[in-house]
Design a protein around this motif. Structure first.
Motif, PDB file in Angstrom:
ATOM      1  N   GLY A  70      10.605   6.963  18.064  1.00  0.00           N
ATOM      2  CA  GLY A  70      11.719   7.350  17.384  1.00  0.00           C
ATOM      3  C   GLY A  70      11.678   6.978  15.709  1.00  0.00           C
ATOM      4  O   GLY A  70      12.649   7.658  15.015  1.00  0.00           O
ATOM      5  N   GLN A  71      10.148   6.700  15.276  1.00  0.00           N
ATOM      6  CA  GLN A  71      10.258   6.291  13.927  1.00  0.00           C
ATOM      7  C   GLN A  71       9.557   7.127  13.541  1.00  0.00           C
ATOM      8  O   GLN A  71       8.986   7.532  13.711  1.00  0.00           O
ATOM      9  CB  GLN A  71       9.234   4.862  13.726  1.00  0.00           C
ATOM     10  N   PRO A  72       9.722   7.815  12.282  1.00  0.00           N
ATOM     11  CA  PRO A  72       9.193   8.358  11.509  1.00  0.00           C
ATOM     12  C   PRO A  72       8.097   8.728  10.589  1.00  0.00           C
ATOM     13  O   PRO A  72       7.694   7.252  10.758  1.00  0.00           O
ATOM     14  CB  PRO A  72      10.240   8.277   9.985  1.00  0.00           C
ATOM     15  N   VAL A  73       6.907   9.412  11.396  1.00  0.00           N
ATOM     16  CA  VAL A  73       5.653   9.017  10.952  1.00  0.00           C
ATOM     17  C   VAL A  73       4.883   8.792   9.949  1.00  0.00           C
ATOM     18  O   VAL A  73       5.174  11.235   9.569  1.00  0.00           O
ATOM     19  CB  VAL A  73       4.733   9.165  12.405  1.00  0.00           C
ATOM     20  N   PHE A  74       4.575   9.186   8.679  1.00  0.00           N
ATOM     21  CA  PHE A  74       4.109   9.689   7.886  1.00  0.00           C
ATOM     22  C   PHE A  74       2.389  10.122   7.627  1.00  0.00           C
ATOM     23  O   PHE A  74       2.135   8.993   8.270  1.00  0.00           O
ATOM     24  CB  PHE A  74       4.231   9.126   6.549  1.00  0.00           C
ATOM     25  N   LEU A  75       1.943  10.915   7.058  1.00  0.00           N
ATOM     26  CA  LEU A  75       0.349  11.355   7.093  1.00  0.00           C
ATOM     27  C   LEU A  75      -0.089  10.890   5.300  1.00  0.00           C
ATOM     28  O   LEU A  75       0.406  11.773   4.687  1.00  0.00           O
ATOM     29  CB  LEU A  75      -0.041  12.143   7.334  1.00  0.00           C
ATOM     30  N   GLN A  93       1.940  -0.278   9.486  1.00  0.00           N
ATOM     31  CA  GLN A  93       1.504  -0.128   8.516  1.00  0.00           C
ATOM     32  C   GLN A  93       0.718  -0.148   8.202  1.00  0.00           C
ATOM     33  O   GLN A  93      -0.589  -0.944   8.494  1.00  0.00           O
ATOM     34  CB  GLN A  93       2.438  -1.091   7.445  1.00  0.00           C
ATOM     35  N   VAL A  94      -0.536   0.236   6.634  1.00  0.00           N
ATOM     36  CA  VAL A  94      -1.362  -0.598   6.269  1.00  0.00           C
ATOM     37  C   VAL A  94      -1.465  -1.174   5.348  1.00  0.00           C
ATOM     38  O   VAL A  94      -0.898  -1.126   4.922  1.00  0.00           O
ATOM     39  CB  VAL A  94      -2.719   0.934   5.903  1.00  0.00           C
ATOM     40  N   VAL A 121       1.109  -1.091   0.071  1.00  0.00           N
ATOM     41  CA  VAL A 121      -0.172  -0.137   0.155  1.00  0.00           C
ATOM     42  C   VAL A 121       1.265   0.979  -0.110  1.00  0.00           C
ATOM     43  O   VAL A 121       0.776   2.663  -0.760  1.00  0.00           O
ATOM     44  CB  VAL A 121      -0.912   0.333   0.857  1.00  0.00           C
ATOM     45  N   HIS A 122       1.769   1.300   0.943  1.00  0.00           N
ATOM     46  CA  HIS A 122       2.708   2.644   0.617  1.00  0.00           C
ATOM     47  C   HIS A 122       3.982   2.484  -0.434  1.00  0.00           C
ATOM     48  O   HIS A 122       4.504   3.067  -0.726  1.00  0.00           O
ATOM     49  CB  HIS A 122       3.176   2.226   2.513  1.00  0.00           C
ATOM     50  N   LEU A 123       4.509   0.743  -0.995  1.00  0.00           N
ATOM     51  CA  LEU A 123       5.376   0.608  -1.387  1.00  0.00           C
ATOM     52  C   LEU A 123       5.238   1.890  -2.578  1.00  0.00           C
ATOM     53  O   LEU A 123       5.746   2.012  -3.310  1.00  0.00           O
ATOM     54  CB  LEU A 123       5.567  -0.779  -1.741  1.00  0.00           C
ATOM     55  N   HIS A 124       3.352   1.392  -3.670  1.00  0.00           N
ATOM     56  CA  HIS A 124       2.996   2.086  -4.573  1.00  0.00           C
ATOM     57  C   HIS A 124       2.821   3.312  -4.684  1.00  0.00           C
ATOM     58  O   HIS A 124       2.186   4.001  -5.650  1.00  0.00           O
ATOM     59  CB  HIS A 124       2.028   0.809  -4.930  1.00  0.00           C
ATOM     60  N   ALA A 125       2.567   4.033  -3.634  1.00  0.00           N
ATOM     61  CA  ALA A 125       2.218   5.225  -3.832  1.00  0.00           C
ATOM     62  C   ALA A 125       3.179   5.903  -4.004  1.00  0.00           C
ATOM     63  O   ALA A 125       3.827   5.930  -2.658  1.00  0.00           O
ATOM     64  CB  ALA A 125       1.734   5.674  -2.384  1.00  0.00           C
ATOM     65  N   PRO A 126       3.656   7.110  -4.839  1.00  0.00           N
ATOM     66  CA  PRO A 126       4.519   7.977  -4.845  1.00  0.00           C
ATOM     67  C   PRO A 126       4.967   8.861  -3.371  1.00  0.00           C
ATOM     68  O   PRO A 126       4.128   8.890  -2.737  1.00  0.00           O
ATOM     69  CB  PRO A 126       3.867   8.726  -5.974  1.00  0.00           C
ATOM     70  N   ASN A 127       6.676   8.193  -3.695  1.00  0.00           N
ATOM     71  CA  ASN A 127       6.886   9.445  -2.506  1.00  0.00           C
ATOM     72  C   ASN A 127       6.474  10.431  -1.313  1.00  0.00           C
ATOM     73  O   ASN A 127       6.249  11.120  -0.656  1.00  0.00           O
ATOM     74  CB  ASN A 127       7.942   9.347  -2.997  1.00  0.00           C
ATOM     75  N   GLU A 185      -2.110   8.084   9.859  1.00  0.00           N
ATOM     76  CA  GLU A 185      -0.635   7.954  10.221  1.00  0.00           C
ATOM     77  C   GLU A 185       0.176   7.081  10.600  1.00  0.00           C
ATOM     78  O   GLU A 185      -0.854   5.826  10.699  1.00  0.00           O
ATOM     79  CB  GLU A 185      -0.799   9.050  11.832  1.00  0.00           C
ATOM     80  N   HIS A 186       1.010   6.709   9.847  1.00  0.00           N
ATOM     81  CA  HIS A 186       1.925   5.368   9.635  1.00  0.00           C
ATOM     82  C   HIS A 186       3.329   4.998  10.113  1.00  0.00           C
ATOM     83  O   HIS A 186       3.329   6.348   9.584  1.00  0.00           O
ATOM     84  CB  HIS A 186       0.500   4.089   8.346  1.00  0.00           C
ATOM     85  N   THR A 187       3.764   4.253   9.810  1.00  0.00           N
ATOM     86  CA  THR A 187       5.154   4.373   9.575  1.00  0.00           C
ATOM     87  C   THR A 187       5.669   4.086   8.382  1.00  0.00           C
ATOM     88  O   THR A 187       4.803   2.837   7.349  1.00  0.00           O
ATOM     89  CB  THR A 187       6.428   3.238  10.680  1.00  0.00           C
TER      90      THR A 187
END
Ligand SMILES: C[S@@+](CC[C@H](N)C(=O)[O-])C[C@H]1O[C@@H](n2cnc3c(N)ncnc32)[C@H](O)[C@@H]1O
Length: 330
Positions: free
Chosen positions: A33-38, A101-102, A15-21, A88-90
């Motif tokens: 201490g892990q980066p969290v993305f929205l 992760q989702v 799900v995260h791999l295929h979404a553009p950065n 929010e996920h890593t």
């Protein structure tokens, strides 16, 4: 930040791999201490029913993936808040943090919930291994109470933040989400008030007294954990006052193994053998019936609904004793 270091036990959800950065926004560091993305996952309610879009949005477009390719992000920011779910996920994590992760199975389960809103309306629902909480949040757009459970204070805190980020979605239906720790490797629910996400006696009595739907997405990747999950399902089913249905999503992951010198799907095979064992249980006071769910329901979230994605239902009902007439009994 864009450089993700892959260690041997690092996993990254498709799900995260295929979404553009650039469509991911790093928002903070997690408690460990892990980066969290929205990420913003669009909810593709039928454009024709924009007036009542949002949590109670009605009809659905049949093949959103063909119509929309901006899955996460920029455009979604311009949409109505009712047309996105923010999570929010890593990104890549070690195996023990996969819940941050989702996973695609959560999106399949979410689509099922959105396509079967009447089934969930007013219900008490328990999700096991809820991860980021995406399916629980969507269930709470119609359910009365959702117990969203997993293990680990950092993950459960992330889940709690996701619920707060999407509170407008659940406010319409009035659903309450309670984030709780439920560890399949433990027999009892933790009631120690000092422990974060522990259970109150009232919650436990509500859980056992009212739950009729159990959910679990993508939790069948390790045979020992799969065994523990099925044991937990069985234990919970015996404690629930009412008949219940468990809805389970799974992705049949094919791997080439040196041991077999062939492509196998061992985790999936083990999941199927657990389903068969459950169905074969006899002599108890409950009967378990297993059924695959046709996954041709509409797609409201954008992801690749690959053939390997499956949904299963387990119906749990009390065994009714045959009625013995006075004549037969004597
Ligand atoms: C692959 S993730 C799936 C997360 C989420 N359901 C999804 O599909 O996005 C597996 C989940 O099982 C949870 N899990 C693993 N072991 C567990 C245990 N002993 N008790 C409860 N949950 C556990 C993990 O923390 C994680 O959230």
């Amino acid at each position: 930040m864009d450089e993700i270091a892959f260690k041997s036990d690092t996993v990254l959800s498709d799900v995260h791999l295929h979404a553009p950065n650039q469509r991911h926004l790093m928002v903070r560091l997690s408690g460990v201490g892990q980066p969290v993305f929205l990420s913003q996952f669009k909810l593709l309610w039928n454009q024709a029913s924009q007036t009542d879009s949002g949590a109670e949005g009605g009809n659905h477009r049949a093949h959103p993936a063909e119509e929309e390719d901006d899955v996460l992000g920029d455009e979604a920011q311009e949409s109505s808040p009712y047309d996105v779910i923010k999570i929010e996920h890593t990104m890549a994590t070690p195996l023990e943090d996969v819940g941050k992760q989702v996973w695609r199975g959560a999106l399949l389960l979410a689509d099922y919930i959105l396509s079967q809103r009447d089934l969930f309306r007013g219900r008490t629902v328990l999700e096991l291994g809820a991860g980021t909480g995406l399916a629980s949040i969507l269930a709470a757009t119609v359910a009365q109470t959702v117990y969203c459970t997993d293990v680990g204070a950092d993950l459960l805190a992330m889940c709690q933040r996701n619920i707060a980020l999407n509170s407008h979605l659940t406010a319409t239906g009035g659903g309450v989400i309670k984030v709780k720790e439920l560890d399949w490797l433990k027999d009892d629910l933790c009631t120690d008030p000092e422990v974060p996400f522990s259970w109150s006696e009232e919650d436990i009595s509500d859980l056992y007294g009212h739950t009729t739907i159990l959910l679990a997405a993508e939790v069948f990747y390790d045979d020992d954990l799969t065994d523990a999950l099925f044991k937990t399902l069985c234990r919970l089913a015996h404690k629930l006052k009412n008949a219940s249905t468990a809805i389970l999503s799974v992705e049949k992951r094919l791997n080439f193994t040196l041991r077999h010198l062939d492509v196998t799907c061992e985790a999936y095979d083990h999941f199927r053998s657990c389903l068969r064992r459950l169905e074969g249980l006899t002599g108890g006071r409950l009967r378990f019936a297993v059924e695959p769910v046709d996954v041709s329901f509409p797609q409201l979230l954008v992801y690749e609904r690959i053939q390997q994605l499956e949904l299963w239902k387990v119906f749990v009902e009390p065994v009714t004793e045959p009625v013995v007439s006075a004549d037969t009994a004597s």
